[in-house]
Design a protein around this motif. Sequence first.
Motif, PDB file in Angstrom:
ATOM      1  N   ALA A   1      37.603  54.006  46.503  1.00 37.08           N
ATOM      2  CA  ALA A   1      38.382  52.974  45.821  1.00 37.08           C
ATOM      3  C   ALA A   1      38.281  51.627  46.542  1.00 37.08           C
ATOM      4  O   ALA A   1      38.148  50.579  45.891  1.00 37.08           O
ATOM      5  N   GLY A   2      38.335  51.615  47.865  1.00 38.26           N
ATOM      6  CA  GLY A   2      38.257  50.364  48.622  1.00 38.26           C
ATOM      7  C   GLY A   2      36.954  49.611  48.386  1.00 38.26           C
ATOM      8  O   GLY A   2      36.965  48.445  47.986  1.00 38.26           O
ATOM      9  N   PRO A   3      35.792  50.254  48.621  1.00 38.88           N
ATOM     10  CA  PRO A   3      34.525  49.549  48.376  1.00 38.88           C
ATOM     11  C   PRO A   3      34.341  49.121  46.917  1.00 38.88           C
ATOM     12  O   PRO A   3      33.824  48.032  46.650  1.00 38.88           O
ATOM     13  N   ILE A   4      34.784  49.908  45.978  1.00 42.37           N
ATOM     14  CA  ILE A   4      34.660  49.529  44.564  1.00 42.37           C
ATOM     15  C   ILE A   4      35.496  48.283  44.286  1.00 42.37           C
ATOM     16  O   ILE A   4      35.056  47.351  43.611  1.00 42.37           O
ATOM     17  N   PHE A   5      36.712  48.245  44.822  1.00 45.09           N
ATOM     18  CA  PHE A   5      37.574  47.085  44.638  1.00 45.09           C
ATOM     19  C   PHE A   5      36.946  45.824  45.239  1.00 45.09           C
ATOM     20  O   PHE A   5      36.985  44.752  44.647  1.00 45.09           O
ATOM     21  N   VAL A   6      36.344  45.954  46.423  1.00 43.84           N
ATOM     22  CA  VAL A   6      35.719  44.812  47.092  1.00 43.84           C
ATOM     23  C   VAL A   6      34.543  44.284  46.275  1.00 43.84           C
ATOM     24  O   VAL A   6      34.361  43.069  46.136  1.00 43.84           O
ATOM     25  N   VAL A   7      33.744  45.166  45.709  1.00 40.56           N
ATOM     26  CA  VAL A   7      32.599  44.734  44.892  1.00 40.56           C
ATOM     27  C   VAL A   7      33.082  43.972  43.657  1.00 40.56           C
ATOM     28  O   VAL A   7      32.568  42.907  43.307  1.00 40.56           O
ATOM     29  N   ILE A   8      34.102  44.475  42.984  1.00 37.04           N
ATOM     30  CA  ILE A   8      34.644  43.813  41.793  1.00 37.04           C
ATOM     31  C   ILE A   8      35.235  42.448  42.158  1.00 37.04           C
ATOM     32  O   ILE A   8      34.998  41.451  41.463  1.00 37.04           O
ATOM     33  N   ALA A   9      35.976  42.380  43.258  1.00 35.39           N
ATOM     34  CA  ALA A   9      36.565  41.108  43.689  1.00 35.39           C
ATOM     35  C   ALA A   9      35.479  40.108  44.072  1.00 35.39           C
ATOM     36  O   ALA A   9      35.588  38.916  43.757  1.00 35.39           O
ATOM     37  N   SER A  10      34.423  40.547  44.718  1.00 41.07           N
ATOM     38  CA  SER A  10      33.331  39.649  45.119  1.00 41.07           C
ATOM     39  C   SER A  10      32.626  39.058  43.908  1.00 41.07           C
ATOM     40  O   SER A  10      32.343  37.856  43.869  1.00 41.07           O
ATOM     41  N   VAL A  11      32.347  39.871  42.928  1.00 37.90           N
ATOM     42  CA  VAL A  11      31.674  39.385  41.720  1.00 37.90           C
ATOM     43  C   VAL A  11      32.569  38.396  40.978  1.00 37.90           C
ATOM     44  O   VAL A  11      32.115  37.331  40.529  1.00 37.90           O
ATOM     45  N   SER A  12      33.847  38.703  40.865  1.00 41.87           N
ATOM     46  CA  SER A  12      34.743  37.778  40.166  1.00 41.87           C
ATOM     47  C   SER A  12      34.893  36.463  40.934  1.00 41.87           C
ATOM     48  O   SER A  12      34.928  35.383  40.336  1.00 41.87           O
ATOM     49  N   MET A  13      34.956  36.489  42.263  1.00 40.51           N
ATOM     50  CA  MET A  13      35.062  35.265  43.054  1.00 40.51           C
ATOM     51  C   MET A  13      33.788  34.433  42.965  1.00 40.51           C
ATOM     52  O   MET A  13      33.836  33.200  43.003  1.00 40.51           O
ATOM     53  N   PHE A  14      32.646  35.070  42.820  1.00 34.48           N
ATOM     54  CA  PHE A  14      31.393  34.335  42.627  1.00 34.48           C
ATOM     55  C   PHE A  14      31.468  33.489  41.365  1.00 34.48           C
ATOM     56  O   PHE A  14      31.112  32.307  41.365  1.00 34.48           O
ATOM     57  N   PHE A  15      31.937  34.069  40.279  1.00 34.84           N
ATOM     58  CA  PHE A  15      32.024  33.330  39.028  1.00 34.84           C
ATOM     59  C   PHE A  15      33.096  32.237  39.082  1.00 34.84           C
ATOM     60  O   PHE A  15      32.922  31.160  38.504  1.00 34.84           O
TER      61      PHE A  15
END
Length: 188
Positions: A21-35
């Motif tokens: 759950a932690g790594p999945i959350f970090v990946v989703i947050a990183s992609v959204s912050m990029f946009f």
Amino acid sequence: MSKPNPTKPWYKHIWPWVLMAGPIFVVIASVSMFFVAKEHTTDLVSDDYYKDGKHIEIQLHRDEEAVKRQIQVQVLISPDMNAAKVFVSGQFDPKQPLNLLLMHPTRKADDQTVKLRAVTSEPQNSRMEYEAIFKPLHQTNHWYLRVEDTSGVWRVENKWIVSQGNAVNLTPMDKLFNNSKQAASEEQ
């Protein structure tokens, strides 16, 4: 003989999901912050410092010319922030078209260049009155205002702090030139 204990497959256990759950959350947050970062970029960094430095020297001549001509400008911005009255005094050609530049401090996309329209055909009380209509300005703490002739001979500018009212006086940067003249006279 005892029956073998049937083992559940890994995806039916809770611990692998908790650990992922932690790594999945970090990946989703990183992609959204990029946009988000891509959408709200600032235009503060220049790509060509050398070329900009050469333009600064050219621009200083325009400020010097405004000092020589004793050009003073008062800008009165409407409460709706979509129009302005501009009063120009000094030694300038009233028939020469003038521009009002409204520059946002961080977003170049919000900058506007507006042609000033003369309200009077002749100077009254040694000053000309102009008006400008532009797109409503976005809310921000301050804007940079500039009035210049379209031929690029002179310009005056100043920072407009919105909370201090809707009247702005634009004057040439005579302090800059007076300091350099004083320094030159002190060296002699």
